[in-house]
Design a protein around this motif. Structure first.
Motif, mmCIF file in Angstrom:
data_model
loop_
_atom_site.group_PDB
_atom_site.id
_atom_site.type_symbol
_atom_site.label_atom_id
_atom_site.label_comp_id
_atom_site.label_asym_id
_atom_site.label_seq_id
_atom_site.Cartn_x
_atom_site.Cartn_y
_atom_site.Cartn_z
ATOM 1 N N GLU A 148 -5.329 1.723 5.751
ATOM 2 C CA GLU A 148 -5.897 1.564 7.061
ATOM 3 C C GLU A 148 -5.708 0.034 7.463
ATOM 4 O OE1 GLU A 148 -9.760 3.056 6.068
ATOM 5 O OE2 GLU A 148 -9.239 5.427 6.088
ATOM 6 N N GLU A 149 -5.779 -0.857 6.478
ATOM 7 C CA GLU A 149 -6.018 -2.364 6.888
ATOM 8 C C GLU A 149 -4.477 -2.713 7.054
ATOM 9 O OE1 GLU A 149 -7.568 -3.834 3.269
ATOM 10 O OE2 GLU A 149 -9.667 -3.401 3.884
ATOM 11 N N GLY A 150 -3.453 -1.593 7.006
ATOM 12 C CA GLY A 150 -1.937 -2.068 7.335
ATOM 13 C C GLY A 150 -1.522 -3.022 6.205
ATOM 14 N N LYS A 151 -1.988 -2.751 5.141
ATOM 15 C CA LYS A 151 -1.364 -3.564 3.842
ATOM 16 C C LYS A 151 -0.385 -2.967 3.175
ATOM 17 C CE LYS A 151 -5.420 -6.351 3.157
ATOM 18 N NZ LYS A 151 -6.701 -6.643 2.430
ATOM 19 N N MET A 152 -0.048 -1.623 3.665
ATOM 20 C CA MET A 152 1.251 -0.846 2.854
ATOM 21 C C MET A 152 1.301 0.431 3.718
ATOM 22 S SD MET A 152 -0.947 1.043 -0.213
ATOM 23 C CE MET A 152 0.314 2.482 -0.424
ATOM 24 N N ASP A 153 2.486 1.193 3.432
ATOM 25 C CA ASP A 153 2.847 2.271 4.450
ATOM 26 C C ASP A 153 2.072 3.283 4.039
ATOM 27 O OD1 ASP A 153 4.835 0.718 5.372
ATOM 28 O OD2 ASP A 153 6.268 1.670 4.127
ATOM 29 N N PRO A 154 1.680 4.221 5.115
ATOM 30 C CA PRO A 154 0.955 5.385 4.789
ATOM 31 C C PRO A 154 1.622 6.801 3.902
ATOM 32 C CG PRO A 154 2.060 5.451 7.087
ATOM 33 C CD PRO A 154 2.365 4.247 6.313
ATOM 34 N N VAL A 155 1.475 6.105 2.500
ATOM 35 C CA VAL A 155 1.894 7.251 1.656
ATOM 36 C C VAL A 155 0.896 8.068 1.129
ATOM 37 C CG1 VAL A 155 3.834 5.946 0.956
ATOM 38 C CG2 VAL A 155 1.644 5.588 -0.221
ATOM 39 N N ASP A 156 1.202 9.287 0.415
ATOM 40 C CA ASP A 156 0.011 9.999 -0.061
ATOM 41 C C ASP A 156 -0.613 9.051 -1.368
ATOM 42 O OD1 ASP A 156 -1.210 11.947 -2.165
ATOM 43 O OD2 ASP A 156 -0.731 13.405 -0.702
ATOM 44 N N PRO A 157 -1.871 8.651 -1.365
ATOM 45 C CA PRO A 157 -2.391 7.962 -2.559
ATOM 46 C C PRO A 157 -2.151 8.921 -3.881
ATOM 47 C CG PRO A 157 -3.777 7.943 -0.985
ATOM 48 C CD PRO A 157 -2.771 9.115 -0.331
ATOM 49 N N ARG A 158 -2.211 10.064 -4.123
ATOM 50 C CA ARG A 158 -2.294 10.745 -5.426
ATOM 51 C C ARG A 158 -0.836 10.658 -5.777
ATOM 52 N NH1 ARG A 158 -6.926 13.283 -6.345
ATOM 53 N NH2 ARG A 158 -8.359 13.328 -4.578
ATOM 54 N N GLU A 197 9.104 -6.130 -14.024
ATOM 55 C CA GLU A 197 9.324 -6.735 -12.822
ATOM 56 C C GLU A 197 10.111 -5.933 -11.975
ATOM 57 O OE1 GLU A 197 8.199 -9.786 -11.456
ATOM 58 O OE2 GLU A 197 6.917 -9.672 -13.197
ATOM 59 N N ASN A 198 11.148 -5.054 -12.660
ATOM 60 C CA ASN A 198 11.793 -4.024 -11.958
ATOM 61 C C ASN A 198 10.913 -3.014 -11.466
ATOM 62 O OD1 ASN A 198 15.008 -4.215 -11.902
ATOM 63 N ND2 ASN A 198 14.286 -5.268 -13.794
ATOM 64 N N ILE A 199 9.950 -2.504 -12.195
ATOM 65 C CA ILE A 199 9.255 -1.415 -11.481
ATOM 66 C C ILE A 199 8.449 -1.903 -10.601
ATOM 67 C CG2 ILE A 199 6.990 -0.002 -12.192
ATOM 68 C CD1 ILE A 199 8.256 -0.088 -15.263
ATOM 69 N N LYS A 200 7.792 -3.087 -10.644
ATOM 70 C CA LYS A 200 6.863 -3.738 -9.457
ATOM 71 C C LYS A 200 7.826 -3.829 -8.283
ATOM 72 C CE LYS A 200 5.265 -7.031 -12.071
ATOM 73 N NZ LYS A 200 4.497 -8.297 -12.572
ATOM 74 N N ARG A 201 9.061 -4.382 -8.238
ATOM 75 C CA ARG A 201 10.133 -4.458 -7.230
ATOM 76 C C ARG A 201 10.278 -3.086 -6.599
ATOM 77 N NH1 ARG A 201 14.123 -6.543 -9.678
ATOM 78 N NH2 ARG A 201 13.320 -8.255 -9.788
ATOM 79 N N VAL A 202 10.418 -2.082 -7.132
ATOM 80 C CA VAL A 202 10.731 -0.874 -6.686
ATOM 81 C C VAL A 202 9.400 -0.319 -5.865
ATOM 82 C CG1 VAL A 202 11.464 1.414 -7.419
ATOM 83 C CG2 VAL A 202 12.773 -0.471 -8.287
ATOM 84 N N ILE A 203 8.503 -0.236 -6.628
ATOM 85 C CA ILE A 203 7.326 0.388 -6.138
ATOM 86 C C ILE A 203 6.726 -0.272 -4.937
ATOM 87 C CG2 ILE A 203 4.944 1.236 -6.624
ATOM 88 C CD1 ILE A 203 6.551 2.709 -8.249
ATOM 89 N N LEU A 204 6.630 -1.541 -5.023
ATOM 90 C CA LEU A 204 6.140 -2.230 -4.062
ATOM 91 C C LEU A 204 6.711 -2.444 -2.794
ATOM 92 C CD1 LEU A 204 4.374 -5.328 -5.767
ATOM 93 C CD2 LEU A 204 3.253 -3.408 -4.984
ATOM 94 N N THR A 205 8.266 -2.440 -3.021
ATOM 95 C CA THR A 205 9.188 -2.466 -1.877
ATOM 96 C C THR A 205 8.835 -0.940 -1.075
ATOM 97 O OG1 THR A 205 10.684 -3.850 -2.692
ATOM 98 C CG2 THR A 205 11.615 -2.547 -1.173
ATOM 99 N N GLY A 206 8.995 -0.027 -1.878
ATOM 100 C CA GLY A 206 8.799 1.594 -1.674
ATOM 101 C C GLY A 206 7.824 1.870 -0.756
ATOM 102 N N ILE A 207 6.754 1.095 -0.946
ATOM 103 C CA ILE A 207 5.276 1.567 -0.307
ATOM 104 C C ILE A 207 5.379 0.561 0.954
ATOM 105 C CG2 ILE A 207 4.466 2.675 -2.087
ATOM 106 C CD1 ILE A 207 2.561 0.246 -2.512
ATOM 107 N N GLY A 208 6.047 -0.411 0.896
ATOM 108 C CA GLY A 208 5.912 -1.600 2.104
ATOM 109 C C GLY A 208 4.845 -2.523 2.137
ATOM 110 N N ALA A 209 4.695 -2.909 0.718
ATOM 111 C CA ALA A 209 3.310 -3.486 0.584
ATOM 112 C C ALA A 209 3.333 -4.634 0.916
ATOM 113 C CB ALA A 209 2.914 -3.618 -1.209
ATOM 114 N N GLN A 210 2.160 -5.143 1.840
ATOM 115 C CA GLN A 210 2.133 -6.615 2.299
ATOM 116 C C GLN A 210 1.209 -7.460 1.531
ATOM 117 O OE1 GLN A 210 4.114 -7.394 4.992
ATOM 118 N NE2 GLN A 210 5.125 -5.513 4.951
ATOM 119 N N PRO A 211 1.411 -8.784 1.496
ATOM 120 C CA PRO A 211 0.431 -9.584 0.716
ATOM 121 C C PRO A 211 -0.930 -9.503 1.345
ATOM 122 C CG PRO A 211 2.508 -10.784 1.015
ATOM 123 C CD PRO A 211 2.703 -9.663 1.955
ATOM 124 N N ALA A 212 -2.031 -9.683 0.750
ATOM 125 C CA ALA A 212 -3.443 -9.711 1.351
ATOM 126 C C ALA A 212 -3.536 -10.779 2.184
ATOM 127 C CB ALA A 212 -4.243 -9.489 0.244
#
Length: 212
Positions: A148-158, A197-212
């Motif tokens: 809702e705060e626009g910090k990541m893409d709208p993916v299903d949290p579960r 580092e690889n897991i973080k890169r794949v996950i965070l890129t995949g959900i479009g995570a933005q720095p706070a």
């Protein structure tokens, strides 16, 4: 020796014995399953008389529940960084780091949990329906807030949580497979860092995570 030091020594002994029992039980339950494990096997591995084992844990089921609850409590502690984070980059990164360290240091506990779930949670269904469900619902709300705060893409949290669990716990539950593909050796410190580092890169890129 004063009266005040005697109880402390007894408490220290009790703490060390319980720790030894839980570590031994993790290994035995992971290798033999609940049905194949015996209190005698666990006592032998812990280096304690069987009578002592029953002093701390009256039944095999009580000990089994303690093992699974112990690994779950460790996972809950890992989620503290998730809860306090301002956004998904910090929160999910710290959560992945913590969960990977747990897989590295407590592989047997993770395997016991996985086996219990794969068999339909015959011993811990009540725990899953209460503690696990409550914990999951709380993390879902945090992820929804980040969306809702626009910090990541709208993916299903579960599904995001399921992916995080599956990826990080894979390194414990399928550790033998990973070691085999690593030339028969355990992952080195460098390889663990690279995995995180690889897991973080794949996950965070995949959900479009933005720095706070």
């Amino acid at each position: 020796m004063t009266e005040s030091t005697r109880p402390m020594r007894r408490q220290d002994i009790r703490r060390e014995n319980e720790k030894a029992i839980l570590l031994a039980a993790e290994k035995v339950f992971a290798e033999a399953g609940f049905g194949g494990a015996t209190m005698q096997l666990i006592a032998d591995l812990a280096g304690l008389p069987k009578a002592n084992l029953h002093y701390y844990f009256a039944t095999k089921e009580e000990l089994y529940r303690s093992v699974v609850q112990n690994i779950f409590e460790i996972w809950l502690q890992a989620a503290n960084c998730f809860d306090a984070a301002r956004g998904p980059v910090d929160g999910i990164s710290a959560y992945i780091d913590a969960k990977m360290e747990i897989s590295r240091r407590h592989p047997d506990g993770s395997k016991v949990w996985a086996s219990e779930v794969m068999h339909g949670a015959p011993v811990l269904q009540d725990y899953m329906e209460s503690t696990l469900r409550e914990w999951t619902d709380g993390r879902v709300e945090i992820i929804r807030r980040w969306i809702e705060e626009g910090k990541m893409d709208p993916v299903d949290p579960r599904h995001l949580l399921y992916m995080l669990w599956a990826t990080t716990q894979h390194y414990a539950d399928f550790g033998h497979q990973i070691e085999t593909l690593n030339g028969g050796k355990s992952l080195s410190d460098r390889q663990w860092r690279e995995a995180k580092e690889n897991i973080k890169r794949v996950i965070l890129t995949g959900i479009g995570a933005q720095p706070a």
